[in-house]
Design a protein around this motif. Sequence first.
Motif, PDB file in Angstrom:
ATOM      1  N   ARG A 123      47.598  35.730  32.103  1.00  0.00           N
ATOM      2  CA  ARG A 123      46.727  36.228  33.177  1.00  0.00           C
ATOM      3  C   ARG A 123      45.641  37.135  32.621  1.00  0.00           C
ATOM      4  O   ARG A 123      44.510  37.133  33.100  1.00  0.00           O
ATOM      5  N   LEU A 127      43.536  33.310  32.918  1.00  0.00           N
ATOM      6  CA  LEU A 127      44.151  32.146  33.561  1.00  0.00           C
ATOM      7  C   LEU A 127      44.622  32.503  34.972  1.00  0.00           C
ATOM      8  O   LEU A 127      45.071  33.626  35.215  1.00  0.00           O
ATOM      9  N   SER A 128      44.510  31.539  35.884  1.00  0.00           N
ATOM     10  CA  SER A 128      45.005  31.752  37.245  1.00  0.00           C
ATOM     11  C   SER A 128      46.531  31.663  37.242  1.00  0.00           C
ATOM     12  O   SER A 128      47.136  31.264  36.251  1.00  0.00           O
ATOM     13  N   ARG A 129      47.141  32.017  38.388  1.00  0.00           N
ATOM     14  CA  ARG A 129      48.595  31.881  38.507  1.00  0.00           C
ATOM     15  C   ARG A 129      49.069  30.481  38.154  1.00  0.00           C
ATOM     16  O   ARG A 129      50.007  30.285  37.387  1.00  0.00           O
ATOM     17  N   GLN A 131      47.490  28.083  36.486  1.00  0.00           N
ATOM     18  CA  GLN A 131      47.242  27.721  35.087  1.00  0.00           C
ATOM     19  C   GLN A 131      48.277  28.360  34.162  1.00  0.00           C
ATOM     20  O   GLN A 131      48.770  27.729  33.234  1.00  0.00           O
TER      21      GLN A 131
ATOM     22  N   GLU B  80      41.919  36.849  43.804  1.00  0.00           N
ATOM     23  CA  GLU B  80      42.446  36.140  42.638  1.00  0.00           C
ATOM     24  C   GLU B  80      41.309  35.570  41.796  1.00  0.00           C
ATOM     25  O   GLU B  80      41.298  35.683  40.573  1.00  0.00           O
ATOM     26  N   ASN B  84      40.474  36.804  37.997  1.00  0.00           N
ATOM     27  CA  ASN B  84      40.502  35.812  36.915  1.00  0.00           C
ATOM     28  C   ASN B  84      39.184  35.821  36.149  1.00  0.00           C
ATOM     29  O   ASN B  84      39.149  35.609  34.945  1.00  0.00           O
ATOM     30  N   ARG B  87      38.794  39.445  34.217  1.00  0.00           N
ATOM     31  CA  ARG B  87      39.742  39.613  33.113  1.00  0.00           C
ATOM     32  C   ARG B  87      39.256  38.934  31.840  1.00  0.00           C
ATOM     33  O   ARG B  87      39.676  39.291  30.742  1.00  0.00           O
ATOM     34  N   MET B 115      40.295  26.145  28.612  1.00  0.00           N
ATOM     35  CA  MET B 115      40.482  25.974  30.055  1.00  0.00           C
ATOM     36  C   MET B 115      39.389  26.642  30.860  1.00  0.00           C
ATOM     37  O   MET B 115      39.020  26.175  31.932  1.00  0.00           O
ATOM     38  N   LEU B 116      38.909  27.794  30.377  1.00  0.00           N
ATOM     39  CA  LEU B 116      38.061  28.616  31.228  1.00  0.00           C
ATOM     40  C   LEU B 116      36.584  28.558  30.882  1.00  0.00           C
ATOM     41  O   LEU B 116      35.738  28.856  31.712  1.00  0.00           O
TER      42      LEU B 116
END
Lengths: 218, 255
Positions: A123, A127-129, A131, B80, B84, B87, B115-116
């Motif tokens: 996190r 990353l999301s929950r 992911q 959320e 995300n 962070r 991924m991001l």
Amino acid sequence: MGLDFTVVPKFFDVIFIGVGWTVAITIAAGLLSFFGGIVFAVVALYGPLLVRLPFRLFAWLFMGTPLLLQLFLIYFGLIQIGIDLPAFVAGVVGLGLHFAVYNSELIQASILAVDKGQNEAARTLGLSRGQALRKVVIPQAVRAVIPPIGNNMIALLKDSALVSVIGVAELTLAAQQAIGRTFRPFEFYVTAAVCYYFINLALEAGLRRIERHIQLSR
Amino acid sequence: MSDAPFIEIRNAAKSFGALEVLKDINLTVEKGQIVAIIGPSGSGKSTLLRAINELDPLTSGEVWLDGVQINKDLPFRQYEKHVNQVRQDIGMVFQHFNLFPHLTVRGNITLAPKMLKGLSDKEVNELAEEQLKRVGMLERIDYYPSQLSGGQKQRVAIARALAMKPKVMLFDEATSALDPELVEEVNLVMKQLAEEHMTMIIVTHEMGFAQDVCDRVLFMDQGYVVEEGSPDIVFRNPTQDRTKDFLKKHLQGQN
């Protein structure tokens, strides 16, 4: 009347096809039970209440009733509500879901046992929950329970004999067909038992390979 | 906006139930500054650090980074999405490394950027190599964490955080879990980041390191910032009795 194993080779083709079906059912139901087990575990832990409660009932149904009854229900019962599954599919679904529920229990406990810091690290990177669960927590949780899931796979292989009752020509039913024509139950049941034993050896060897493969990454 | 501090924590308070762990904390950090937070265990220093990236959200108060409020009050889904996003700008290094054991060193570093940030395999591999070179771990790129020593793990964890190109790095007792002989290799990497003017907030028990590397030291006790200033002042001429007590005990413990 003494034992006469010389009749066995005449039915090698029947036995061979039976072995093929047993292996096919075990692989298909095994995969369903593995991936279904992961999905069930996530639903049971993180699903919304409206999904979680019916799921508990479903899990209880599969764990609290005989697998034989479940196979009858899926194959003979579902037709009445318009779901007419071929015997092989019914067998795979019944065996697969039954063991998926057991695998799900293992995976749930394992997900909860993954160190909290793993999720935090994921996190923190952004990353999301979902992911973090998919890429970090679940892969670790599943690796940790590969040995007991392997035991379930061996149980699944042996329980695949039950689908003979809904007419899938797997190994046990193949043996019975041969017996029906020769009246030699001892010879053919022993033959089937030897076949199960060798399939089991192959399965265990495969599981050991997987365990060795993931050993470093734990 | 340019006048605003790079990092600002305003009136921060946090309670776990009836237990108040942070009480009215104010802190500003300029870009490129290195701040050490010291204090006895249970003083709230880790909680403060973890409040900065919303791992332990504040009960009240505000956290700002580079003109963006981190702890915005938003509906769940938007919140959320927001955390995300922010962070990604805040690298964090943990006491227990928290490397992903199921991935190689390369996998640990490339996971989040891939991924991001929508980078290609080639780009993330170059990124991993570049960051590992920075911490001197390039030759271990295809090892699993279980094959590394504690110091090596922590260096990889630092590289993993750096790969997101964060604006600030948070260190939560990064060397506390290491065998004494492995502390130095991690300290060297942190010193190198300091020379590159990375903004850093470091929770530490190593007074020597804090004194050598940091621009400013915060002493916390019982949820308050008791004393704050340059290392020279806090370590050599502390004004508060609690700071003196703590330093005395700590130095005795080390000798």
